[in-house]
Design a protein around this motif. Sequence first.
Motif: not given
Length: 442
Positions: A313-321
Amino acid sequence: MTKINKDYIKFTKQMKRDYTILIPNMLPIHFNMVIRVMESYGYKAKMLENEGHSVVENGLRYVHNDTCYPAILVIGQFIDALKSGQYDTHKVALMLFQTGGGCRASNYVSLLRKALVKAGFGYVPVVSFSLTGLEKHPGFKLTIPFLHKLMYAVTCGDLLMSLYNQCRTTEINRGQSRRLLDRWTERVASEMRTAGPLRYSKIKECYRRIVKDFAELPRRDEKPVRVGIVGEIYVKFSSLGNNGLEQFLVDEGAQVCVPGFLDFCFYCIYNSIIDKKLYDRTRMPLFIYKFAFNFAKKKQQDMIDAVVQNSSFEPMTPIEHTISLCRGYINLGVKMGEGWLLTAEMLELYDSGTKNIICTQPFGCLPNHICGKGMMRPLKEQKPDINIVAVDYDAGATKVNQINRIKLMLANAKEQQKASADSHAGSGQQSEKSTDKEAVLV
């Protein structure tokens, strides 16, 4: 910011024992868990599910029609519920979630109380759920353990929402992903209801098992058009606010991609860190915001790791990115409404391969028009293949017009996907011919 009336009816300790707190339906998955967390601390709570034209009618009747659409819907849903006869109106309280910023984040609690007086329910207490301490209620306290559990309700809700959206369009057995979602929502919610603190090792194991269960769902091997949804937080998430947008997209064969609620929580925390940098002021000591941000960031990374290690699955994007994507587009000091986060989420979706985006906005919402619709041109200048449409939601907006705009966007998306597939196929054939020619020459 509107000054809150100090003479409001307070939610007392006695009310905590006897009253049921009604909660608006914005994030069904998340709020089901939030309710269970509240129950573990002795509160009685219920999420409203009443919809239909009567909600809008009650909102328009007791709120000025120039008020933004989310306020009309939330207040209309409350009053419609109180009028329904399903509740003892002398034994219920209403809860309004607030961030303490501008617009509905602080002003709507007063607006709701004014509407209740007009509707004859002025005796119903309104509880302001706010981390900034806008109001004090003797019967409702936000403690550190309480907030700790609520954060896990948000992370588990985001994970379930993300996996469900990635499965529901391509599932082989119709309705199977929904049944799995409901089963896990109930299971996690029951865990949240237990008294005392939750062991984080148990939460991490829960992440892993959720991902594995969804990964085992039979799905068709196809790549549907991916459509992202961004916008004002209520209209973005609430099916009442966006006329069932997610289900409509799924019925049209698209995969829905919605950035999680945790991103908005990060946004609220990070804004206080930016306030210190820009204005040298914060409501609380700076280290508290930094600790909260880093703590939540670690929890988000644990979710990402669970997805990456146990599925495709596509993971969440890290907030810093996500924050870094704003560079060159919008200043992080822009924080009214959804502020820089709205632009960041469009860039986040594009960066993850979702180039078709619907920006949901209440008609007349200035922050949305600036940070959402207003950013469409600079985004398209830098990313010509991005396909964005802004859709207005309002009591006077026709659903037909909304659907037509979305269908036009979907048609463009499908054409782009087909052209891209043909281009790749052509490149493959050309490469094969070149290889054959080289073989003959050798």
